[in-house]
Structure formats: structure tokens, C-alpha cells
Design a protein around this motif. Sequence first.
Motif, mmCIF file in Angstrom:
data_model
loop_
_atom_site.group_PDB
_atom_site.id
_atom_site.type_symbol
_atom_site.label_atom_id
_atom_site.label_comp_id
_atom_site.label_asym_id
_atom_site.label_seq_id
_atom_site.Cartn_x
_atom_site.Cartn_y
_atom_site.Cartn_z
ATOM 1 N N ASP A 39 0.826 -1.214 0.000
ATOM 2 C CA ASP A 39 0.000 0.000 0.000
ATOM 3 C C ASP A 39 0.858 1.261 0.000
ATOM 4 O OD1 ASP A 39 0.715 0.663 2.730
ATOM 5 O OD2 ASP A 39 -0.777 -0.793 3.393
ATOM 6 N N GLY A 40 0.183 2.386 -0.174
ATOM 7 C CA GLY A 40 0.873 3.662 -0.267
ATOM 8 C C GLY A 40 1.624 4.052 0.991
ATOM 9 N N ALA A 41 1.055 3.759 2.151
ATOM 10 C CA ALA A 41 1.726 4.095 3.413
ATOM 11 C C ALA A 41 3.044 3.332 3.533
ATOM 12 C CB ALA A 41 0.815 3.789 4.599
ATOM 13 N N ALA A 42 3.023 2.067 3.163
ATOM 14 C CA ALA A 42 4.244 1.268 3.212
ATOM 15 C C ALA A 42 5.256 1.761 2.181
ATOM 16 C CB ALA A 42 3.934 -0.204 2.986
ATOM 17 N N ALA A 43 4.771 2.212 1.025
ATOM 18 C CA ALA A 43 5.673 2.750 -0.001
ATOM 19 C C ALA A 43 6.390 3.998 0.513
ATOM 20 C CB ALA A 43 4.900 3.073 -1.278
ATOM 21 N N LEU A 44 5.637 4.881 1.155
ATOM 22 C CA LEU A 44 6.252 6.085 1.703
ATOM 23 C C LEU A 44 7.252 5.741 2.800
ATOM 24 C CD1 LEU A 44 3.157 8.456 1.773
ATOM 25 C CD2 LEU A 44 5.147 8.581 0.253
ATOM 26 N N ALA A 45 6.919 4.787 3.656
ATOM 27 C CA ALA A 45 7.853 4.355 4.705
ATOM 28 C C ALA A 45 9.114 3.767 4.082
ATOM 29 C CB ALA A 45 7.186 3.333 5.626
ATOM 30 N N PHE A 46 8.962 2.992 3.007
ATOM 31 C CA PHE A 46 10.104 2.412 2.314
ATOM 32 C C PHE A 46 11.002 3.517 1.757
ATOM 33 C CE2 PHE A 46 12.495 0.573 -1.097
ATOM 34 C CZ PHE A 46 12.712 -0.749 -0.738
ATOM 35 N N LEU A 47 10.389 4.479 1.066
ATOM 36 C CA LEU A 47 11.167 5.563 0.450
ATOM 37 C C LEU A 47 11.832 6.465 1.487
ATOM 38 C CD1 LEU A 47 8.746 6.475 -2.448
ATOM 39 C CD2 LEU A 47 10.950 5.299 -2.632
ATOM 40 N N ARG A 48 11.190 6.600 2.634
ATOM 41 C CA ARG A 48 11.758 7.424 3.714
ATOM 42 C C ARG A 48 12.671 6.622 4.635
ATOM 43 N NH1 ARG A 48 5.925 10.096 4.823
ATOM 44 N NH2 ARG A 48 6.037 11.676 3.190
ATOM 45 N N ARG A 49 12.751 5.320 4.394
ATOM 46 C CA ARG A 49 13.580 4.410 5.203
ATOM 47 C C ARG A 49 13.165 4.465 6.677
ATOM 48 N NH1 ARG A 49 18.458 6.719 2.063
ATOM 49 N NH2 ARG A 49 18.415 5.437 0.206
ATOM 50 N N GLU A 50 11.877 4.264 6.889
ATOM 51 C CA GLU A 50 11.318 4.301 8.238
ATOM 52 C C GLU A 50 10.884 2.905 8.675
ATOM 53 O OE1 GLU A 50 9.344 8.748 7.884
ATOM 54 O OE2 GLU A 50 8.059 7.000 7.649
ATOM 55 N N GLY A 51 10.862 2.687 9.981
ATOM 56 C CA GLY A 51 10.359 1.431 10.539
ATOM 57 C C GLY A 51 11.094 0.220 10.008
ATOM 58 N N ALA A 52 10.344 -0.732 9.488
ATOM 59 C CA ALA A 52 10.914 -1.984 8.987
ATOM 60 C C ALA A 52 11.789 -1.773 7.751
ATOM 61 C CB ALA A 52 9.795 -2.963 8.650
ATOM 62 N N HIS A 53 11.733 -0.590 7.166
ATOM 63 C CA HIS A 53 12.455 -0.317 5.927
ATOM 64 C C HIS A 53 13.699 0.544 6.145
ATOM 65 C CE1 HIS A 53 8.914 -1.982 4.047
ATOM 66 N NE2 HIS A 53 8.176 -1.115 4.700
ATOM 67 N N VAL A 54 14.178 0.613 7.364
ATOM 68 C CA VAL A 54 15.296 1.500 7.703
ATOM 69 C C VAL A 54 16.547 1.213 6.871
ATOM 70 C CG1 VAL A 54 16.065 0.129 9.682
ATOM 71 C CG2 VAL A 54 16.557 2.560 9.609
ATOM 72 N N SER A 55 16.753 -0.006 6.447
ATOM 73 C CA SER A 55 17.952 -0.330 5.668
ATOM 74 C C SER A 55 17.641 -0.509 4.178
ATOM 75 C CB SER A 55 18.620 -1.588 6.215
ATOM 76 O OG SER A 55 17.732 -2.681 6.130
ATOM 77 N N ALA A 56 16.493 -0.041 3.743
ATOM 78 C CA ALA A 56 16.099 -0.185 2.335
ATOM 79 C C ALA A 56 17.034 0.595 1.419
ATOM 80 C CB ALA A 56 14.662 0.310 2.143
ATOM 81 N N VAL A 57 17.290 0.011 0.262
ATOM 82 C CA VAL A 57 18.071 0.684 -0.772
ATOM 83 C C VAL A 57 17.102 1.515 -1.612
ATOM 84 C CG1 VAL A 57 19.485 0.324 -2.827
ATOM 85 C CG2 VAL A 57 19.791 -1.145 -0.832
ATOM 86 N N ARG A 58 17.454 2.777 -1.855
ATOM 87 C CA ARG A 58 16.578 3.643 -2.639
ATOM 88 C C ARG A 58 16.410 3.059 -4.041
ATOM 89 N NH1 ARG A 58 14.443 8.389 -1.540
ATOM 90 N NH2 ARG A 58 15.855 8.605 0.221
ATOM 91 N N PRO A 59 15.156 2.861 -4.471
ATOM 92 C CA PRO A 59 14.927 2.242 -5.780
ATOM 93 C C PRO A 59 15.203 3.204 -6.936
ATOM 94 C CG PRO A 59 12.845 2.865 -4.778
ATOM 95 C CD PRO A 59 13.915 3.135 -3.752
ATOM 96 N N ALA A 60 15.604 2.628 -8.057
ATOM 97 C CA ALA A 60 15.790 3.399 -9.281
ATOM 98 C C ALA A 60 14.443 3.670 -9.946
ATOM 99 C CB ALA A 60 16.696 2.633 -10.242
#
Length: 82
Positions: A39-60
Amino acid sequence: MHNGHSHVLLVEDNPSDLRLTKEAFQDLDPLVILDAVSDGAAALAFLRREGAHVSAVRPALVVLDPKWMAGKYSISSRRMRA
């Protein structure tokens, strides 16, 4: 690109569409790493590297299910810039 791999974020809540999209990206380029959120909330968290996505690589590339572009699920491009 990270370690020779291209990262793609897929925003998709339908398991069948998710599976088909993963297969298509793997057929297209096995070096593509596809991260998916539902969902959109999870997408924003991923892009902002928040919560469970803190170590996410910024997507191309971010691929959105069309329903996230309009209507009650709308994600504005301004909010997506993280």
C-alpha cells in the motif's frame, strides 16, 4: 544501482499481480531486485527508510498499481518525493 543490481519498488496488493510482475522483471533482467509493498503508506515508509524499511536501498524505479494514482488511495507525486 547498488552492487551492479537495479532496485525497483513495486506497490501492489494483489498476490497474483505481484507474482506476475516479479516473473516479468526476472525474465527481463535477472539483476533487478524487486522490493514489494502492499500500500501507499508502506511505499512512503520504504522511500523514507522508516520502521521496517530502515535499511532499504533507494529504488531506481517505483512501479505503482494504477489504483494508487487516483481516487481514495491517491498518492501525490509531491508526497512520493522522499
